[in-house]
Scaffold this active site. Structure first.
Site, PDB file in Angstrom:
ATOM      1  N   ALA A  70      35.142  39.014  51.460  1.00 42.54           N
ATOM      2  CA  ALA A  70      36.424  38.982  50.748  1.00 42.54           C
ATOM      3  C   ALA A  70      37.239  40.252  50.959  1.00 42.54           C
ATOM      4  CB  ALA A  70      36.171  38.750  49.259  1.00 42.54           C
ATOM      5  N   THR A  71      36.580  41.382  51.051  1.00 45.64           N
ATOM      6  CA  THR A  71      37.324  42.642  51.234  1.00 45.64           C
ATOM      7  C   THR A  71      38.093  42.599  52.554  1.00 45.64           C
ATOM      8  OG1 THR A  71      35.747  43.866  49.899  1.00 45.64           O
ATOM      9  CG2 THR A  71      37.085  45.153  51.436  1.00 45.64           C
ATOM     10  N   ASN A 141      36.783  38.551  38.156  1.00 47.02           N
ATOM     11  CA  ASN A 141      35.401  38.960  38.378  1.00 47.02           C
ATOM     12  C   ASN A 141      34.771  39.647  37.168  1.00 47.02           C
ATOM     13  OD1 ASN A 141      37.539  40.718  39.514  1.00 47.02           O
ATOM     14  ND2 ASN A 141      35.902  42.205  39.671  1.00 47.02           N
ATOM     15  N   GLN A 169      35.344  34.566  43.144  1.00 48.97           N
ATOM     16  CA  GLN A 169      34.508  34.245  41.984  1.00 48.97           C
ATOM     17  C   GLN A 169      34.574  32.765  41.591  1.00 48.97           C
ATOM     18  OE1 GLN A 169      32.316  36.207  40.661  1.00 48.97           O
ATOM     19  NE2 GLN A 169      32.906  38.157  41.595  1.00 48.97           N
ATOM     20  N   SER A 188      33.968  34.593  49.730  1.00 50.10           N
ATOM     21  CA  SER A 188      32.884  35.497  50.108  1.00 50.10           C
ATOM     22  C   SER A 188      31.533  34.820  49.881  1.00 50.10           C
ATOM     23  CB  SER A 188      32.967  36.767  49.260  1.00 50.10           C
ATOM     24  OG  SER A 188      31.898  37.622  49.557  1.00 50.10           O
ATOM     25  N   ALA A 189      30.716  34.733  50.935  1.00 47.78           N
ATOM     26  CA  ALA A 189      29.472  33.971  50.885  1.00 47.78           C
ATOM     27  C   ALA A 189      28.457  34.485  49.857  1.00 47.78           C
ATOM     28  CB  ALA A 189      28.817  33.977  52.275  1.00 47.78           C
ATOM     29  N   HIS A 190      28.372  35.810  49.722  1.00 43.68           N
ATOM     30  CA  HIS A 190      27.266  36.334  48.892  1.00 43.68           C
ATOM     31  C   HIS A 190      27.491  36.141  47.396  1.00 43.68           C
ATOM     32  CE1 HIS A 190      28.767  40.354  47.377  1.00 43.68           C
ATOM     33  NE2 HIS A 190      29.660  40.135  48.329  1.00 43.68           N
ATOM     34  N   THR A 226      32.312  38.653  67.960  1.00 46.28           N
ATOM     35  CA  THR A 226      31.444  37.482  68.057  1.00 46.28           C
ATOM     36  C   THR A 226      31.186  36.891  66.669  1.00 46.28           C
ATOM     37  OG1 THR A 226      30.413  38.487  69.954  1.00 46.28           O
ATOM     38  CG2 THR A 226      29.192  36.693  68.913  1.00 46.28           C
ATOM     39  N   CYS A 314      32.733  47.214  41.718  1.00 43.87           N
ATOM     40  CA  CYS A 314      33.627  47.646  42.793  1.00 43.87           C
ATOM     41  C   CYS A 314      34.688  48.619  42.320  1.00 43.87           C
ATOM     42  CB  CYS A 314      34.312  46.439  43.407  1.00 43.87           C
ATOM     43  SG  CYS A 314      33.152  45.201  43.927  1.00 43.87           S
TER      44      CYS A 314
END
Ligand code: PMP
Length: 373
Positions: A70-71, A141, A169, A188-190, A226, A314
């Protein structure tokens, strides 16, 4: 007992995502840009993951650019705007939006007393300022407060203004099928069981202005480097796996969360829950404890096996700073007492009850002068 209550900071890798990552790494580790058959297969898999993600978020696959999270997505978007461009952002955006917007002519949309962005002010602001972009997160968040992104996207569309939502979120916690109505979407995946260092930015159709990371022609020339196909496969698999269960999860988990608030209220007075009157993510409680600094709560809960946070991890590493509580006009003293609890998809009633008990034990310890019993 699972004492992890910091899912808004990050989540563990979902087992389905782990399996998908391993399969992709073992079978399709080739460079998707290479020209031989195996690379072509990796490229096909990558494009199929893009299609599947598009289906989940209601956006055409060609609009999706995979990023490192996301950042990066937020930075890439703002970097694509000319210096001095007028942008409207909310007062409670994540630092990766606030900082990325620097150098632009930033106009802030305030929040109401419930920590929800004042959508009714948007129309007037658009007429007065003619912004190039409006950026309002989908869910906050820190407080979990859901923001009126749907309504704001419609107002922007009506006025021909581009609308971005940072949905880091929201994704994986609430249904995302309509998100594609926004011109730009950050993910964002995590935050939902994927791996760290993987995410995406959705662009308007045919938008090829991104040039944040330059180099090769990957991602249709919009993001060089890549592609991390295994992480992308894991991210999409995680979202696909949790999405069908979301309404059940929301029902069960929000009841558990509310029972926790009730148990806390029975013991702590006054206990201010930020955005309590607003629709919120089912997993989040941002509260101002009646006494003691949040770091004291955090370290003593940590010793008992519970992981919580002080607002946002953050906020420039400054423990105790909360963008939301600041936007709500809290005193510096109140800010020091803010703690954030964020549960997960499998958090149980017993986990929540154990956390409430631990809060009481820590309170007693702190009142004894900090000495463990
Ligand atoms: N936006 C929001 C709303 C977030 O909660 C976070 C993570 N704290 C980010 C952006 C940054 O995400 P990432 O770690 O993927 O860069």
């Amino acid at each position: 007992m699972n004492g992890y209550f910091d899912h808004n900071a990050t989540t563990t890798l979902h087992h389905a995502a782990r399996d998908a990552w391993l399969r992709a790494s073992e079978k399709h580790w080739h460079n998707p840009s290479s020209l031989y058959r195996d690379a072509g297969l990796a490229s096909q898999q990558l494009e199929s993951a893009r299609e599947r993600l598009g289906t989940l978020i209601g956006a055409d696959a060609e609009r999706i650019v995979f990023t490192s999270g996301a950042t990066e997505s937020n930075n890439a978007l703002f970097a694509s705007l000319p210096a001095g461009a007028v942008v409207v952002i909310s007062a409670i955006e994540h630092p990766s939006v606030r900082e990325a917007a620097r150098g632009r002519n930033v106009v802030e949309l305030p929040v109401n007393a419930a920590g929800v962005v004042a959508a009714d002010e948007l129309q007037q602001l658009i007429t007065a300022k003619r912004p190039a972009l409006v950026s309002v997160m989908a869910a906050n968040n820190e407080s979990g407060a859901l923001q009126p992104w749907h309504e704001m996207a419609a107002v922007c569309r009506e006025h021909g203004v581009l609308f971005h939502t940072d949905a880091a979120q929201w994704l994986g916690k609430l249904d995302a099928a309509n998100l594609g109505e926004c011109d730009f979407i950050t993910g964002s995946a995590h935050k939902f069981g994927g791996s760290k260092g993987c995410g995406f930015l959705v662009l308007p159709q045919e938008d090829s202005r991104l040039g944040f990371i330059r180099g090769g022609p990957q991602e249709h020339g919009r993001r060089a480097g890549t592609e991390n196909y295994p992480a992308i496969e894991a991210m999409v698999t995680a979202l696909e796996t949790i999405t069908p269960r979301l309404s059940e999860t929301e029902h069960t988990q929000s009841n558990l969360r509310d029972a926790f608030i009730e148990a806390m209220r029975a013991r702590f007075n006054p206990l201010r829950v930020i955005s309590e009157s607003a629709p919120r993510l089912w997993n989040t409680v941002l509260m101002v404890m009646p006494e003691h600094d949040n770091l004291k709560w955090l370290t003593r809960l940590s010793r008992r096996g519970f992981s919580i946070s002080t607002g946002s991890a953050c906020s420039s590493g400054k423990e105790g700073s909360s963008v939301v509580v600041t936007a709500l006009g809290a005193s510096a003293e109140e800010l020091k007492r803010v703690v954030r609890i964020s549960s997960g998809w499998d958090t149980t009633a017993a986990d929540w009850q154990a956390l409430a008990v631990a809060f009481v034990e820590v309170f007693e310890e702190l009142n004894r002068g900090g000495r463990p019993q």
